[in-house]
Design an enzyme around this catalytic site. Structure first.
Site, short mmCIF file in Angstrom:
data_model
loop_
_atom_site.label_atom_id
_atom_site.label_comp_id
_atom_site.label_asym_id
_atom_site.label_seq_id
_atom_site.Cartn_x
_atom_site.Cartn_y
_atom_site.Cartn_z
N HIS A 234 57.42 26.17 9.55
CA HIS A 234 57.57 27.59 9.17
C HIS A 234 56.24 28.33 9.28
O HIS A 234 56.02 29.32 8.58
CB HIS A 234 58.12 27.73 7.74
CG HIS A 234 59.41 27.04 7.51
ND1 HIS A 234 60.64 27.65 7.69
CD2 HIS A 234 59.69 25.77 7.12
CE1 HIS A 234 61.60 26.80 7.41
NE2 HIS A 234 61.06 25.64 7.07
N SER A 364 37.73 40.05 28.59
CA SER A 364 37.79 41.45 28.20
C SER A 364 36.84 42.28 29.03
O SER A 364 35.74 41.83 29.39
CB SER A 364 37.43 41.61 26.72
OG SER A 364 37.35 42.97 26.36
N SER A 365 37.28 43.50 29.32
CA SER A 365 36.42 44.42 30.05
C SER A 365 35.51 45.21 29.11
O SER A 365 34.63 45.93 29.57
CB SER A 365 37.28 45.40 30.86
OG SER A 365 38.12 46.15 29.99
N LYS A 370 34.18 37.49 25.31
CA LYS A 370 35.54 37.12 24.91
C LYS A 370 36.21 36.28 26.00
O LYS A 370 36.11 36.58 27.19
CB LYS A 370 36.37 38.37 24.65
CG LYS A 370 37.68 38.11 23.91
CD LYS A 370 38.38 39.43 23.56
CE LYS A 370 39.51 39.21 22.57
NZ LYS A 370 40.55 38.34 23.09
N GLU A 377 49.25 32.26 28.69
CA GLU A 377 49.93 33.54 28.88
C GLU A 377 50.72 33.55 30.19
O GLU A 377 51.85 34.06 30.25
CB GLU A 377 48.90 34.67 28.86
CG GLU A 377 48.26 34.86 27.48
CD GLU A 377 47.01 35.71 27.50
OE1 GLU A 377 46.68 36.23 28.59
OE2 GLU A 377 46.37 35.86 26.46
#
Length: 509
Positions: A234, A364-365, A370, A377
């Site tokens: 859970h 990340s741009s 990052k 994904e």
């Protein structure tokens, strides 16, 4: 502005004149743009085209293409989606295999050997992908795939004519219907090509991809077998298990995925060839169906057989719905596995952080440094697409009316798409993520030792209620289980150390 308007008028006037020239030619049944699908600059030159005929009349065919009038007519009537929606090349190659097999069998039944051999040579080129530029038709056409069958027949016919030194478009000495399509109908050839294409894609792409993923996960399961971590149910803390056990669950899922796909294949190996128009086998010879299946099996190395009931093979595509269902289940498994891995690798400082995932590219741009779980994904997006594909296949399969299902092109497009995506994504996910996963043992140990659910080990000794009181009190007061248990007087420090041992909580006693 005036000059722009005059230029536009002049352009429209020239276009109208060009259209008028086209209408005055021998071709009266097509629109001004119908014959310029491949190169608009050729429109004004009649020498760039030849005239071919179908039962509706004459049409101009680009002189550098092997297809004929029926293919051109289909490009006129089904301008849906453009090049991205073309019939999958796997289907075209499967047709090449089928047409070769049919020609060889027809040769045994009396087809002129010279014609049969020329068909075989042309069909080999189709199967090898050498003539891919001659198949412009889109999936969104007749639901029986008739136009694609005729596209194949025309290409093989004209290429065979060329091999024999004849004139393209003459249908002599090789006729697309009488010779290339001999003892066949679109209604049995297209489902046959569907099954050949699906089986080939499964064996060449999907199963190897899933095996790669299985093996990569199995290596990690073995490497992580001695790392004890806290479990979660859970999404909340649960009792301990090993990281190897957790990965072992993923291994089993992929193992079952492979088994499910293989279990669906016997029905896919059944071929409709020989059923012709409605399943009766009209215009074939006794034994034709069996011999064609044997030839296809020999050419592909896969255990194809003739379908025991041709009426079912033409009117229903339950075999491909079943295969798509297996692919849908594979997608469900990969979604679970990839989501677990990305959440376990969340962080690096504010998430669970139990896994360290490979850093493949900037994430990340705007946020320097990052890094994101991009392989997770990608494969979860693939899983979502496959689930959507299965919905379409399900609807298509349920719409077999009377003696023919007419959702054939859509069904095979989606089955092939799913098989290819899952196979490719499995390899990408394995090579770019799974093989490089590392266990963050320091973080794993910290989270496990802080978990309140280790109290479960006390159930057999002090009972569920007292154990629950320890856990709730420890959580409320921000204390440890051991300190709370001793404070409440339920057990001694020695008893706690003896009974609450994560390494002893990994299986039955």
């Amino acid at each position: 502005m005036y000059r722009s308007a005059r230029n536009l008028q002049r352009f429209n006037a020239n276009l109208w004149k060009l259209w008028a020239v086209q209408r005055s030619s021998t071709v009266r049944t097509i629109s001004p743009a119908a014959c310029v699908l491949h190169n608009p600059l050729r429109m004004a030159s009649s020498e760039s085209y030849r005239i071919e005929r179908d039962t509706f009349g004459e049409l101009k065919v680009p002189s550098d293409k092997y297809y004929g009038a029926q293919t051109v007519r289909s490009t006129m009537n089904f301008k849906i989606g453009g090049v991205t929606e073309r019939m999958p090349v796997q289907v075209i190659k499967a047709f090449g295999i089928l047409k070769k097999a049919a020609a060889e069998v027809n040769k045994d039944y009396g087809l002129d050997p010279k014609i049969a051999d020329a068909i075989v040579k042309a069909a080999d080129e189709v199967a090898a992908g050498k003539l891919d530029d001659h198949f412009p038709l889109v999936v969104w056409q007749t639901g029986s795939g008739t136009q694609t069958n005729m596209n194949v027949n025309e290409v093989i016919s004209n290429r065979a004519i060329e091999i024999l030194g004849g004139e393209l478009g003459s249908k002599d000495p090789v006729h697309p219907n009488d010779h290339v399509n001999k003892s066949q109908s679109s209604n049995d050839t297209f489902p046959t090509a569907m099954h050949i294409a699906a089986a080939t894609e499964v064996h060449q792409v999907l199963l190897p991809g899933l095996q790669t993923l299985h093996d990569a996960l199995a290596v990690k399961a073995e490497a992580f077998k001695d790392i004890i971590k806290i479990g979660r149910t859970h999404t909340q803390d649960a009792v301990p298990l090993s990281l190897g056990q957790e990965f072992g669950g993923y291994v089993q899922q992929v193992k079952y995925s492979i088994a499910r796909v293989k279990a669906a294949m016997p029905r896919v190996y059944e071929l409709a060839a020989g059923g012709t128009a409605v399943g009766t086998g009209l215009n074939t010879r006794i034994g034709f169906a069996e011999k064609v299946a044997d030839k296809v099996s020999a050419l592909t190395g896969l255990p194809f057989v003739t379908a025991p009931n041709k009426f079912e093979a033409l009117a229903a595509h339950d075999a491909l719905v079943e295969l798509s269902g297996a692919l849908n289940t594979v997608a469900v498994s990969t979604m679970k596995i990839a989501n677990d891995i990305r959440f376990l690798g969340s962080g690096p400082r504010s998430g669970l952080g139990e896994l360290i995932l490979p850093e493949n590219e900037p994430g990340s741009s705007i946020m320097p440094g990052k890094v994101n779980p991009t392989q997770c994904e990608a494969i979860t997006m693939v899983a979502a697409q496959v689930m959507g594909n299965h919905v379409a296949v399900t609807i298509g399969g349920s719409n077999g009316h009377f003696e023919l299902n007419v959702f054939k092109p859509m069904i095979i497009k989606n089955v092939l798409h799913s098989a290819r995506l899952l196979g490719d994504a499995s390899v990408s996910f394995s090579n770019n993520c799974v093989v490089g996963i590392e266990a963050n043992t320091e973080r794993i140990s910290k989270l496990m030792n802080e978990s309140l659910m280790l109290v479960t080990a006390l159930n057999p000794h002090i009972g569920y209620d007292k154990a629950a009181t320890i856990a709730k009190t420890a959580h409320k007061e921000g204390s440890t289980l051991k300190a709370t248990a001793i404070k409440l007087g339920y057990l001694t420090e020695e008893q706690f150390e003896q009974w609450v041992r994560p390494q002893d909580m990994l299986g039955p006693k």
